[in-house]
Design a protein around this motif. Structure first.
Motif, PDB file in Angstrom:
ATOM      1  N   LEU A 154      -5.101 -72.080  63.551  1.00 26.29           N
ATOM      2  CA  LEU A 154      -5.100 -73.089  64.609  1.00 26.29           C
ATOM      3  C   LEU A 154      -6.409 -73.086  65.389  1.00 26.29           C
ATOM      4  CD1 LEU A 154      -3.501 -75.239  66.103  1.00 26.29           C
ATOM      5  CD2 LEU A 154      -2.647 -73.450  67.621  1.00 26.29           C
TER       6      LEU A 154
ATOM      7  N   ALA B 176      -9.038 -74.589  63.213  1.00 27.81           N
ATOM      8  CA  ALA B 176      -8.808 -76.035  63.111  1.00 27.81           C
ATOM      9  C   ALA B 176      -9.265 -76.748  64.381  1.00 27.81           C
ATOM     10  CB  ALA B 176      -7.335 -76.316  62.843  1.00 27.81           C
ATOM     11  N   SER B 177      -9.066 -76.128  65.525  1.00 32.85           N
ATOM     12  CA  SER B 177      -9.517 -76.724  66.791  1.00 32.85           C
ATOM     13  C   SER B 177     -11.049 -76.829  66.813  1.00 32.85           C
ATOM     14  CB  SER B 177      -9.030 -75.893  67.967  1.00 32.85           C
ATOM     15  OG  SER B 177      -7.617 -75.874  68.025  1.00 32.85           O
TER      16      SER B 177
ATOM     17  N   ALA C  52     -12.034 -79.637  64.484  1.00 35.23           N
ATOM     18  CA  ALA C  52     -11.721 -80.954  65.029  1.00 35.23           C
ATOM     19  C   ALA C  52     -12.752 -81.410  66.054  1.00 35.23           C
ATOM     20  CB  ALA C  52     -10.330 -80.934  65.664  1.00 35.23           C
TER      21      ALA C  52
ATOM     22  N   ASP D 169      -6.951 -82.486  56.367  1.00 34.31           N
ATOM     23  CA  ASP D 169      -7.133 -82.515  57.815  1.00 34.31           C
ATOM     24  C   ASP D 169      -7.765 -81.212  58.261  1.00 34.31           C
ATOM     25  OD1 ASP D 169      -5.073 -80.636  57.608  1.00 34.31           O
ATOM     26  OD2 ASP D 169      -3.528 -82.137  57.955  1.00 34.31           O
TER      27      ASP D 169
ATOM     28  N   ILE E  73      -6.511 -78.695  59.770  1.00 31.78           N
ATOM     29  CA  ILE E  73      -5.647 -77.558  59.441  1.00 31.78           C
ATOM     30  C   ILE E  73      -5.869 -77.142  57.988  1.00 31.78           C
ATOM     31  CG2 ILE E  73      -3.256 -76.861  59.049  1.00 31.78           C
ATOM     32  CD1 ILE E  73      -3.822 -76.791  61.922  1.00 31.78           C
TER      33      ILE E  73
ATOM     34  N   ALA F 271      -9.074 -85.796  62.266  1.00 33.94           N
ATOM     35  CA  ALA F 271      -9.242 -85.150  63.568  1.00 33.94           C
ATOM     36  C   ALA F 271      -9.259 -86.158  64.706  1.00 33.94           C
ATOM     37  CB  ALA F 271     -10.533 -84.340  63.585  1.00 33.94           C
TER      38      ALA F 271
ATOM     39  N   THR G 179      -5.331 -85.363  68.900  1.00 36.61           N
ATOM     40  CA  THR G 179      -5.901 -84.151  68.340  1.00 36.61           C
ATOM     41  C   THR G 179      -5.753 -82.994  69.322  1.00 36.61           C
ATOM     42  OG1 THR G 179      -8.042 -84.780  69.237  1.00 36.61           O
ATOM     43  CG2 THR G 179      -7.582 -85.447  66.986  1.00 36.61           C
TER      44      THR G 179
ATOM     45  N   ARG H 112      -1.898 -79.870  66.789  1.00 40.44           N
ATOM     46  CA  ARG H 112      -2.319 -79.068  65.637  1.00 40.44           C
ATOM     47  C   ARG H 112      -1.364 -77.896  65.416  1.00 40.44           C
ATOM     48  NH1 ARG H 112      -7.329 -80.966  67.446  1.00 40.44           N
ATOM     49  NH2 ARG H 112      -7.583 -79.323  69.000  1.00 40.44           N
TER      50      ARG H 112
ATOM     51  N   GLU I  18       1.301 -79.378  63.351  1.00 43.46           N
ATOM     52  CA  GLU I  18       0.829 -79.575  61.972  1.00 43.46           C
ATOM     53  C   GLU I  18       0.821 -78.257  61.215  1.00 43.46           C
ATOM     54  OE1 GLU I  18      -2.941 -81.293  62.739  1.00 43.46           O
ATOM     55  OE2 GLU I  18      -2.196 -83.341  62.941  1.00 43.46           O
TER      56      GLU I  18
END
Length: 602
Positions: A5, A8-9, A12, A36, A38, A530, A536, A541, A544
């Motif tokens: 996570l 992914a942040s 994004a 995506d 993630i 994103a 977002t 997330r 997700e």
């Protein structure tokens, strides 16, 4: 705890250029499955991907990674240090740090992989914070050695250019055999070195330089010259060297580039890489050592230190480097000295046209700033078989020789003209026989028909300069060679030309080349995902990730001023709504995303 996570942040928040740079450097192995941030984060947190990214990092960057993992807040406080802040930014761009509450955070997968890799390599993680031990022979109090003199690299540069040109000429006529690994067979390198009169190590270096410059190509199981080789050989010696130098500098290993300083010899930098880069692979260390040798061979360095020209090329100042090279390298020599013993003294680099003509008529004995070549019966006969006439041979020597044409050379050309006479052997389909021999004069045809060494060919005359035989063309060629008649076959020359042009030169992928289509599509999907609805935000997330990993989460939603918390197993997130299974109530719930205020691990 997973770092998916947090990574992914961070992904994004990247703009398109930063995302493309990340994908280019990390090269996800399964791009088709990434939809995506993630998905990309999960792909980049694979153990093999993490190790590839950690391998080229120096001990300072590795120390920052461990510092953020052990004391997150203390590590962030150090970001006020400009150098540390720069390292953190670089690690974020490389996908080795995540973002949480707008702050960089360590990723557990990266931290665990780093600790395990350090222990495997024989390093203690705690030792990263201490400076590496001094290498033997280092003396901090000693004054820096003087940089190489302006012309100390010239001899190596001119020698490398000359040897590379000779290697290309050999490959043009005799392609080198390749091993299954794609490397040139040792026997082929030795044979090439012997024919040129240089050391096998130098022949290997010349072939490697030619490969980096795209002057050779793989033709199946053989190494042949590429189409670009002709353009290179028609350039002057300065343009040739600049090409070899620039393409070699472009391949400098990243760890060596990071430590490239003029005050320290390249060999010393390469020797210190294992301490500076604790996770550097043996292959990368070997590549660095090979570059050091290649730089010295080409004249990019002298006694281990980069020349001023090499520094200009390395910094991208090609025009300034070319001006300096033209000031330092000697101009083309006005000609050569042909001796009565048929040796040829070449006092310096020649104009391309003169060099090509001389190389077609002689064989090399020594290649250097001043070179030595020799005229032999075989070299003249080979020139005749390539289609050079006796008149053209004399004209070439008359043009390039500062001492004229000695009588022994004139006699050799004349006697071979009578004997060789441009004997052309080709296949023939007709009643006259299977092979046709066309000669340059009727007198030579008379000689061939009465030569006892050729009686088994049963030659018979078709016209004053044409003979036929009932044997195959390859038998006729072999018989003529045994009898010391130099003949050629148009079919053999065509085959050699076809082998040379059979494939395009291989090109190393440049760091700024277009991404493969699969990776380019990945960048587009992740970038759009994103920024697509339902948003977002961090909790989106989290949902997700929960959907991807099929794990329950605690979801808090607010309606009419009241908050409700559910233990849900998310199923899908689309159209601004979350569909999930309420495990406590045993029912399926659908919640508007804009009502969700928090998502926490169960």
């Amino acid at each position: 705890m997973s770092g998916t996570l947090a990574l992914a942040s961070a992904i994004a928040e990247m703009d398109r250029d930063a995302l493309e740079s990340l994908v280019r450097r990390r090269r996800p192995q399964a791009p088709a499955g990434v939809l995506d941030p993630i998905g990309l984060a999960a792909e980049l947190l694979r153990p093999d991907s993490i190790l590839r990214a950690l391998s080229p990092l120096d001990r300072d960057a590795l120390a920052v990674l461990l510092g953020l993992a052990e004391e997150p807040r203390a590590g962030l406080a150090r970001d006020t240090d400009t150098r540390t802040a720069e390292r953190v930014s670089a690690l974020l761009a490389l996908g080795l740090l995540g973002v949480e509450d707008a702050r960089p955070v360590a990723l557990p997968e990266v931290t665990n992989a780093l600790r395990h890799a350090l222990m495997t390599a024989g390093h203690r993680p705690d030792d990263l914070s201490t400076p590496p031990p001094s290498r033997s022979g280092d003396n901090a109090s000693a004054p820096p050695a003087a940089p190489p003199s302006a012309d100390s690299w010239v001899t190596a540069a001119l020698t490398a250019v000359g040897q590379t040109a000779e290697c290309l000429r050999v490959l043009r006529d005799r392609p080198a055999r390749l091993n299954r690994s794609g490397s040139v067979a040792v026997a082929s390198v030795r044979g090439m070195a012997e024919s040129i009169g240089i050391e096998a190590d130098h022949a290997a270096q010349a072939l490697a330089a030619a490969d980096r410059a795209g002057l050779v190509a793989s033709g199946g199981s053989s190494l042949v010259v590429s189409e670009r080789a002709e353009e290179w050989t028609e350039s002057d010696h300065i343009a040739r060297w600049l090409d070899l130098a620039a393409t070699t500098l472009a391949t400098i290993p990243a760890p060596l580039r990071a430590g490239l300083v003029r005050e320290e010899p390249l060999a010393a930098i390469a020797a210190g890489l294992p301490e500076r880069f604790p996770l550097l692979s043996e292959a990368e260390s070997t590549a660095a050592r090979r570059f050091v040798v290649a730089a010295e061979y080409l004249g990019l360095s002298s006694h281990g230190r980069l020349s001023s020209v090499a520094e200009l090329l390395h910094s991208g100042e090609r025009a300034a480097a070319e001006r300096l090279v033209r000031d330092l390298l000697p101009p083309a020599a006005p000609g050569v000295y042909v001796q009565p013993d048929l040796s040829v003294i070449v006092p310096g680099p020649l104009a391309p046209a003169d060099e090509i003509d001389l190389a077609a008529l002689t064989v090399p004995e020594h290649i250097g700033v001043a070179s030595t070549r020799r005229v032999t019966e075989a070299s003249i006969a080979e020139a005749f078989s390539r289609g050079i006439t006796p008149h053209q041979a004399r004209a070439a020597f008359a043009r390039v020789s500062l001492t004229g044409i000695p009588q022994p050379l004139d006699y050799l050309i004349g006697s071979l003209a009578e004997r060789v006479g441009n004997i052309q052997v080709s296949e023939h389909h007709g009643d006259d026989g299977r092979t046709r021999i066309v000669v340059g004069s009727s007198e030579l045809a008379d000689t061939l028909t009465v030569d006892r060494a050729l009686q088994h060919l049963q030659l018979h005359r078709v016209d004053p300069t044409t003979l036929c035989s009932r044997l195959r063309a390859d038998h006729v060629l072999a018989a003529l060679a045994d009898a010391r008649y130099h003949a050629s076959s148009p079919r053999a020359r065509a085959s050699a030309k076809a082998a040379t042009e059979s494939t395009a030169p291989p090109r190393a992928q440049d760091a700024h080349d277009d991404l493969p289509e699969a990776l380019s599509d990945l960048v587009e999907r992740v970038f759009l995902a994103a920024r697509s609805e339902p948003g977002t935000s961090n909790f989106t997330r989290r949902l997700e990730l929960a959907i991807r990993d099929r794990v329950p989460v605690r979801v808090t939603a607010e309606a009419r001023g009241q908050q409700h918390t559910f233990l849900l197993l998310p199923v899908s997130l689309s159209g601004g709504r979350l569909r999930a299974t309420d495990q406590a109530a045993g029912v399926e719930r659908t919640l508007p995303v804009n009502l969700i205020t928090a998502v926490e691990s169960a």
